[in-house]
Design a protein around this motif. Structure first.
Motif, PDB file in Angstrom:
ATOM      1  N   THR A   1      63.515  49.415  49.601  1.00  0.00           N
ATOM      2  CA  THR A   1      62.314  48.342  49.362  1.00  0.00           C
ATOM      3  C   THR A   1      61.429  48.456  50.680  1.00  0.00           C
ATOM      4  O   THR A   1      60.057  48.153  50.439  1.00  0.00           O
ATOM      5  N   ASP A   2      61.703  48.407  52.064  1.00  0.00           N
ATOM      6  CA  ASP A   2      60.755  48.637  53.195  1.00  0.00           C
ATOM      7  C   ASP A   2      59.890  49.805  52.958  1.00  0.00           C
ATOM      8  O   ASP A   2      58.668  49.556  53.336  1.00  0.00           O
ATOM      9  N   ILE A   3      60.539  50.767  52.613  1.00  0.00           N
ATOM     10  CA  ILE A   3      59.664  52.129  52.700  1.00  0.00           C
ATOM     11  C   ILE A   3      58.575  51.929  51.563  1.00  0.00           C
ATOM     12  O   ILE A   3      57.525  52.495  51.795  1.00  0.00           O
ATOM     13  N   ALA A   4      58.972  51.362  50.503  1.00  0.00           N
ATOM     14  CA  ALA A   4      57.918  51.229  49.200  1.00  0.00           C
ATOM     15  C   ALA A   4      56.703  50.304  49.751  1.00  0.00           C
ATOM     16  O   ALA A   4      55.667  50.525  49.474  1.00  0.00           O
ATOM     17  N   SER A   5      57.048  49.244  50.492  1.00  0.00           N
ATOM     18  CA  SER A   5      56.072  48.403  51.130  1.00  0.00           C
ATOM     19  C   SER A   5      55.112  49.180  52.137  1.00  0.00           C
ATOM     20  O   SER A   5      54.083  48.863  52.031  1.00  0.00           O
ATOM     21  N   LEU A   6      55.818  49.832  52.990  1.00  0.00           N
ATOM     22  CA  LEU A   6      55.263  50.320  53.994  1.00  0.00           C
ATOM     23  C   LEU A   6      54.300  51.556  53.565  1.00  0.00           C
ATOM     24  O   LEU A   6      53.059  51.792  53.999  1.00  0.00           O
ATOM     25  N   HIS A   7      54.802  52.234  52.675  1.00  0.00           N
ATOM     26  CA  HIS A   7      53.879  53.138  51.863  1.00  0.00           C
ATOM     27  C   HIS A   7      52.756  52.640  51.216  1.00  0.00           C
ATOM     28  O   HIS A   7      51.582  53.061  51.464  1.00  0.00           O
ATOM     29  N   GLU A   8      52.763  51.359  50.620  1.00  0.00           N
ATOM     30  CA  GLU A   8      51.854  50.923  50.015  1.00  0.00           C
ATOM     31  C   GLU A   8      50.846  50.250  51.087  1.00  0.00           C
ATOM     32  O   GLU A   8      49.503  50.095  50.813  1.00  0.00           O
ATOM     33  N   LEU A   9      51.367  49.708  52.250  1.00  0.00           N
ATOM     34  CA  LEU A   9      50.469  48.990  52.995  1.00  0.00           C
ATOM     35  C   LEU A   9      49.566  50.370  53.789  1.00  0.00           C
ATOM     36  O   LEU A   9      48.482  50.180  54.221  1.00  0.00           O
TER      37      LEU A   9
ATOM     38  N   GLY B   1      42.515  43.553  59.675  1.00  0.00           N
ATOM     39  CA  GLY B   1      43.042  43.931  58.419  1.00  0.00           C
ATOM     40  C   GLY B   1      44.159  44.947  58.767  1.00  0.00           C
ATOM     41  O   GLY B   1      44.783  45.384  57.655  1.00  0.00           O
ATOM     42  N   GLY B   2      44.882  45.166  59.830  1.00  0.00           N
ATOM     43  CA  GLY B   2      45.727  45.782  60.241  1.00  0.00           C
ATOM     44  C   GLY B   2      47.308  44.933  60.052  1.00  0.00           C
ATOM     45  O   GLY B   2      47.191  43.964  59.691  1.00  0.00           O
ATOM     46  N   TYR B   3      48.418  45.551  60.197  1.00  0.00           N
ATOM     47  CA  TYR B   3      50.063  44.820  60.418  1.00  0.00           C
ATOM     48  C   TYR B   3      50.670  45.062  61.346  1.00  0.00           C
ATOM     49  O   TYR B   3      50.596  46.357  62.065  1.00  0.00           O
ATOM     50  N   TYR B   4      51.065  44.079  61.942  1.00  0.00           N
ATOM     51  CA  TYR B   4      52.314  44.162  62.903  1.00  0.00           C
ATOM     52  C   TYR B   4      53.706  43.964  62.028  1.00  0.00           C
ATOM     53  O   TYR B   4      53.964  42.949  61.538  1.00  0.00           O
ATOM     54  N   ILE B   5      54.428  44.876  61.976  1.00  0.00           N
ATOM     55  CA  ILE B   5      55.417  44.745  61.101  1.00  0.00           C
ATOM     56  C   ILE B   5      56.828  45.016  61.900  1.00  0.00           C
ATOM     57  O   ILE B   5      56.985  45.646  62.823  1.00  0.00           O
ATOM     58  N   ASP B   6      57.814  44.287  61.727  1.00  0.00           N
ATOM     59  CA  ASP B   6      59.199  44.344  61.861  1.00  0.00           C
ATOM     60  C   ASP B   6      59.978  44.519  60.577  1.00  0.00           C
ATOM     61  O   ASP B   6      59.690  43.722  59.614  1.00  0.00           O
ATOM     62  N   THR B   7      60.970  45.446  60.495  1.00  0.00           N
ATOM     63  CA  THR B   7      61.751  45.613  59.348  1.00  0.00           C
ATOM     64  C   THR B   7      62.750  44.966  59.330  1.00  0.00           C
ATOM     65  O   THR B   7      63.600  44.353  60.564  1.00  0.00           O
ATOM     66  N   ARG B   8      63.086  43.941  58.266  1.00  0.00           N
ATOM     67  CA  ARG B   8      64.140  43.068  57.963  1.00  0.00           C
ATOM     68  C   ARG B   8      65.492  43.704  57.898  1.00  0.00           C
ATOM     69  O   ARG B   8      65.743  44.715  57.506  1.00  0.00           O
ATOM     70  N   ILE B   9      66.586  42.955  58.313  1.00  0.00           N
ATOM     71  CA  ILE B   9      67.953  43.396  58.450  1.00  0.00           C
ATOM     72  C   ILE B   9      68.768  42.177  57.951  1.00  0.00           C
ATOM     73  O   ILE B   9      70.034  42.655  57.616  1.00  0.00           O
TER      74      ILE B   9
END
Length: 299
Positions: A121-129, A259-267
């Motif tokens: 789910t994370d990689i799908a969201s990252l790819h879309e972003l 317009g960019g993102y600061y992302i941390d992946t959820r665990i």
């Protein structure tokens, strides 16, 4: 086409073959187990936190469209599942069905022939972003086996051949390669030993740095790259604990462009599941997440 009235009645779940189980999702201790270890596990506060986390309505908000449901068999309301449940099941069932390996080592989704250390789910969201904003610079905190950096770089070069990934890790590359071979359960060579890594680092589309993320000289160097970029992302994929996340935010958030993102992946979802289905050691970092010291508390 036959009219609806002449169609055969729907097949109900009672006539379907029983689902096949492969050991995923069994509790760490059977309900009938009355051993001292089992009783200690049941009284463990982290187990209680895991139950609360997975059962609480807010758990669904980790996924897109948390309130939507889908009928697995049209017309049979008892065979309906929420999209949040579907996403979690897909994530848990990904790849080798061993959550312990996934949590501790982060095998993750395989992209471009290497393991990314990212959940499905994370990689799908990252790819879309990435495709939505198309940053030409991505700063990654936490290289590990290098799979995410390869995923980022290969995806970004699809829209900009000059896009760069700066990936930072505090542990030496040789040490991480050893861990990826012997402890991370990655089948075959790690991403850092792949042709992707050699090509991308040689072309400076992946800039791999070993050092402290808080180093003034490192931050100055990153600042030079940021000044030449039009759109910048930051992905904080280090140890996911509250203290370093807050430190990194203070130092790196200013690099993110409008317009960019600061992302941390959820665990937290995976950690709650791991707490209930495996016998985590007392010092396992998933316990810290469940105790409120993880990334969720920073959001």
């Amino acid at each position: 086409m036959a009219p609806a009235s002449s169609l055969p009645p729907p097949q109900h779940s009672s006539s379907l073959p029983p689902p096949q189980h492969h050991g995923v999702g069994s509790l760490a201790f059977r309900p009938t187990d009355r051993s001292a270890d089992a009783e200690a596990w049941r009284s463990d506060p982290d187990v209680a936190r895991a139950w609360l986390h997975l059962r609480h309505p807010s758990a669904a908000t980790a996924f897109r469209h948390p309130n939507r449901t889908v009928a697995l068999v049209p017309g049979e309301p008892d065979r309906t599942i929420s999209l949040a449940q579907l996403a979690l099941a897909f994530e848990l069932g990904l790849g080798p069905l061993s959550l312990r390996k996934t949590i501790d080592a982060g095998i993750g989704v395989r992209t471009f022939g290497v393991y990314s250390q990212q959940s499905v789910t994370d990689i799908a969201s990252l790819h879309e972003l990435l495709w939505s904003v198309q940053p030409d610079l991505l700063i990654e905190i936490g290289t590990f086996c290098g799979g995410s950096a390869v995923f980022f770089a290969r995806t970004m070069e699809s829209y900009n051949r000059n896009a760069k990934v700066i990936t930072i890790d505090r542990t030496s590359a040789s040490s991480r390669r050893s861990v990826c071979r012997t402890e991370a359960f990655v089948p075959g060579p790690s991403a850092m030993e792949s042709a992707h890594w050699r090509e991308l680092t040689a072309a400076k589309r992946i800039i791999s740095i070993v050092g402290r993320t808080t180093s003034p000289s490192l931050l100055k160097m990153i600042g030079r790259h940021v000044s030449a970029a039009k759109a910048v992302f930051v992905c904080d994929d280090g140890d996911h604990m509250k203290k370093p996340l807050i430190e990194h935010w203070a130092l790196y958030s200013s690099f993110v462009t409008v317009g960019g993102y600061y992302i941390d992946t959820r665990i937290e979802m995976d950690c709650a599941y791991a707490m209930l289905t495996t016998k985590l050691s007392a010092d396992n970092w998933c316990r810290q997440d469940l105790q409120g010291n993880g990334s969720k508390t920073v959001r």
